[in-house]
Design an enzyme around this catalytic site. Structure first.
Site, short mmCIF file in Angstrom:
data_model
loop_
_atom_site.label_atom_id
_atom_site.label_comp_id
_atom_site.label_asym_id
_atom_site.label_seq_id
_atom_site.Cartn_x
_atom_site.Cartn_y
_atom_site.Cartn_z
NE ARG A 1 -3.90 14.22 30.15
CZ ARG A 1 -3.56 13.22 29.32
NH1 ARG A 1 -4.30 12.13 29.25
NH2 ARG A 1 -2.46 13.31 28.60
CG HIS B 1 -3.39 7.59 32.52
ND1 HIS B 1 -3.36 8.92 32.86
CD2 HIS B 1 -3.39 7.58 31.16
CE1 HIS B 1 -3.32 9.67 31.77
NE2 HIS B 1 -3.34 8.86 30.72
CD GLU C 1 -4.18 10.00 36.02
OE1 GLU C 1 -3.12 9.75 35.41
OE2 GLU C 1 -5.26 10.20 35.45
N1 LIG Z 1 -6.38 7.69 28.94
C1 LIG Z 1 -5.32 7.73 28.18
O1 LIG Z 1 -4.38 6.95 28.34
C2 LIG Z 1 -5.23 8.71 27.07
C3 LIG Z 1 -5.88 9.92 27.16
N2 LIG Z 1 -5.80 10.81 26.12
C4 LIG Z 1 -6.52 12.07 26.23
O2 LIG Z 1 -7.42 12.17 25.15
C5 LIG Z 1 -7.35 13.47 24.63
C6 LIG Z 1 -7.86 13.49 23.21
O3 LIG Z 1 -6.94 12.87 22.35
P1 LIG Z 1 -7.19 12.97 20.77
O4 LIG Z 1 -8.55 12.49 20.43
O5 LIG Z 1 -6.03 12.34 20.09
O6 LIG Z 1 -7.10 14.55 20.59
P2 LIG Z 1 -7.84 15.48 19.56
O7 LIG Z 1 -7.18 16.79 19.63
O8 LIG Z 1 -7.95 14.80 18.24
O9 LIG Z 1 -9.32 15.56 20.16
C7 LIG Z 1 -9.67 16.37 21.21
C8 LIG Z 1 -11.05 16.91 20.91
O10 LIG Z 1 -11.49 17.66 22.04
C9 LIG Z 1 -12.21 18.73 21.56
N3 LIG Z 1 -12.30 19.82 22.51
C10 LIG Z 1 -11.30 20.49 23.10
N4 LIG Z 1 -11.79 21.43 23.91
C11 LIG Z 1 -13.13 21.34 23.83
C12 LIG Z 1 -14.21 22.05 24.41
N5 LIG Z 1 -13.98 23.05 25.26
N6 LIG Z 1 -15.48 21.67 24.11
C13 LIG Z 1 -15.70 20.67 23.26
N7 LIG Z 1 -14.73 19.96 22.64
C14 LIG Z 1 -13.47 20.31 22.93
C15 LIG Z 1 -11.47 19.18 20.34
O11 LIG Z 1 -12.39 19.89 19.57
P3 LIG Z 1 -12.05 20.69 18.25
O12 LIG Z 1 -12.04 19.63 17.22
O13 LIG Z 1 -13.19 21.66 18.13
O14 LIG Z 1 -10.72 21.34 18.47
C16 LIG Z 1 -11.04 17.86 19.73
O15 LIG Z 1 -11.96 17.39 18.79
C17 LIG Z 1 -5.89 13.87 24.83
O16 LIG Z 1 -5.71 15.27 24.83
C18 LIG Z 1 -5.57 13.26 26.16
O17 LIG Z 1 -5.90 14.17 27.19
C19 LIG Z 1 -5.10 10.52 25.00
C20 LIG Z 1 -4.42 9.35 24.88
C21 LIG Z 1 -4.40 8.35 25.91
O1 LIG Z 2 -2.65 10.00 28.36
C1 LIG Z 2 -1.92 9.71 27.47
C2 LIG Z 2 -1.61 10.53 26.37
O2 LIG Z 2 -0.94 10.04 25.43
O3 LIG Z 2 -1.97 11.72 26.38
#
Ligand SMILES: NC(=O)C1=CN([C@@H]2O[C@H](COP(=O)(O)OP(=O)(O)OC[C@H]3O[C@@H](n4cnc5c(N)ncnc54)[C@H](OP(=O)(O)O)[C@@H]3O)[C@@H](O)[C@H]2O)C=CC1
Ligand SMILES: O=CC(=O)O
Length: 325
Positions: free
Chosen positions: A237, A285, A266
């Site tokens: 994000r 995005h 955005e």
């Molecule tokens: N560009 C795009 O089009 C897209 C963007 N996204 C973004 O990607 C993000 C991740 O998606 P996804 O991988 O499925 O989600 P997940 O929940 O699987 O992964 C997010 C990770 O972030 C970690 N995290 C959260 N807060 C912190 C912190 N303060 N310090 C360190 N690590 C942290 C979590 O850690 P923990 O395991 O310890 O909870 C988790 O492992 C979404 O929330 C979204 O914002 C997603 C899809 C499309």
């Molecule tokens: O940014 C996209 C999402 O699925 O989150």
């Protein structure tokens, strides 16, 4: 009588029909300043809400006394007041898993495009600048065998680690609040603190959600700790990275380049300095934006809403504690 729901995103015809079979659907073309007041009116009767991009906050929920289920066509849920939804006992459904590989592919695209200057070179070819054998002013840097640092070792981070390790022989570092055994065992990833991640990564790849904790996690101080040859990739994000600090770092050679799919605002404002920098690849995005994956997300979100309103939720609930009530 079928329950009413509000839909604020255009769906493929077959998925729209699936919603029609279960619900009386009130459809809006997105949630924006024009449609939001109409959506608030329609929510007086609605028991369900489905869409993406638009703030689902206390104001909106106060207009929705009958709401029993909310479904976002995204994995990220930073547009939703989860605490308020939970307080009201309303499940929030999202679409993890179905988009993971596609987003990891997008991140790898940004790694390759920035390192190999693919977009910049293609633009120069189109501008008629390819007039002979190319010189060093067209060269990029290698990706294979360089160190990839992953910030956000969740589903997408893990899929990126897989690509980097198996496809590009890259050593993987990651910073996380907990240990991620699969990343370590399957892709030889090594957990480290943020300072080590910043100073040792050739590619700093961010797949973090936007939360109070992650807001501006990468700012001036952190950028200053990165290698001057490093490339920052953000597909989590926008607000995770302090964009003003990033722009300065790119302008002053603090880091080498950036590949960005997400921004603090955005669409990216047309006067953003990022748009003038040859060492920046800016995407609109598109992390999950393939026909297959966007269809899969929409289908998942439709099934999620049906499950939420029929009381049959099995997975993909952001606030499962409400299901126990
Ligand atoms: N560009 C795009 O089009 C897209 C963007 N996204 C973004 O990607 C993000 C991740 O998606 P996804 O991988 O499925 O989600 P997940 O929940 O699987 O992964 C997010 C990770 O972030 C970690 N995290 C959260 N807060 C912190 C912190 N303060 N310090 C360190 N690590 C942290 C979590 O850690 P923990 O395991 O310890 O909870 C988790 O492992 C979404 O929330 C979204 O914002 C997603 C899809 C499309
Ligand atoms: O940014 C996209 C999402 O699925 O989150």
């Amino acid at each position: 009588m079928k329950p009413s729901i509000v839909l604020y995103k255009k769906l493929p015809a077959d998925l729209r029909q699936r919603l029609d079979q279960h619900f009386n659907v009130i459809e809006f073309n997105g949630m924006n300043s024009t449609t939001r007041p109409q959506i608030l009116d329609a929510l007086q009767q609605a028991e369900g809400l489905i869409g993406s991009n638009g703030k689902v906050d206390k104001e909106l929920l106060d207009h929705a006394p009958r709401l029993r289920g909310v479904s976002t066509i995204s994995v990220g849920f930073d547009n939703f007041d989860v605490e308020e939804l939970t307080r009201r006992g309303i499940p929030l459904m999202h679409t993890p898993t179905v988009l993971t590989d596609t987003v990891a592919d997008t991140m790898m695209t940004l790694v390759l495009a920035t390192a190999r200057r693919a977009v910049e070179s293609a633009e120069r070819v189109k501008a008629g600048e390819w007039n002979g054998s190319i010189g060093a002013d067209w060269f990029g840097v290698d990706v294979h065998h360089k160190t990839m640092g992953i910030l956000g070792m969740g589903r997408i981070g893990l899929a990126l680690a897989k690509r980097a390790h198996l496809g590009f022989d890259m050593p993987i570092l990651y910073t996380a609040r907990r240990q991620h055994a699969e990343a370590e065992n399957s892709f030889n990833a090594r957990r480290c603190d943020l300072d080590t991640l910043l100073s040792e990564s050739d590619f700093l790849c961010i797949s973090l959600p936007h939360t109070d904790e992650t807001f501006h996690m990468i700012s001036r101080e952190q950028l200053a700790k990165m290698k001057s040859s490093a490339i920052l990739v953000n597909a989590g994000r926008g607000p995770v990275v302090d964009e003003e600090a990033l722009i300065e770092a790119l302008q002053n050679g603090v880091i080498h380049a950036a590949g960005l799919d997400v921004f603090e605002q955005e669409p990216l404002p047309k006067d953003s300095p990022l748009l003038k920098m040859p060492n920046v690849v800016a995407l609109p995005h598109i992390g999950s934006a393939t026909h297959e994956t966007r269809y899969g997300m929409a289908a998942c979100a439709v099934d999620n809403l049906i499950a939420a309103l029929t009381g049959e939720v099995k997975e993909f609930c952001v606030n499962p504690e409400v299901l126990k009530k």
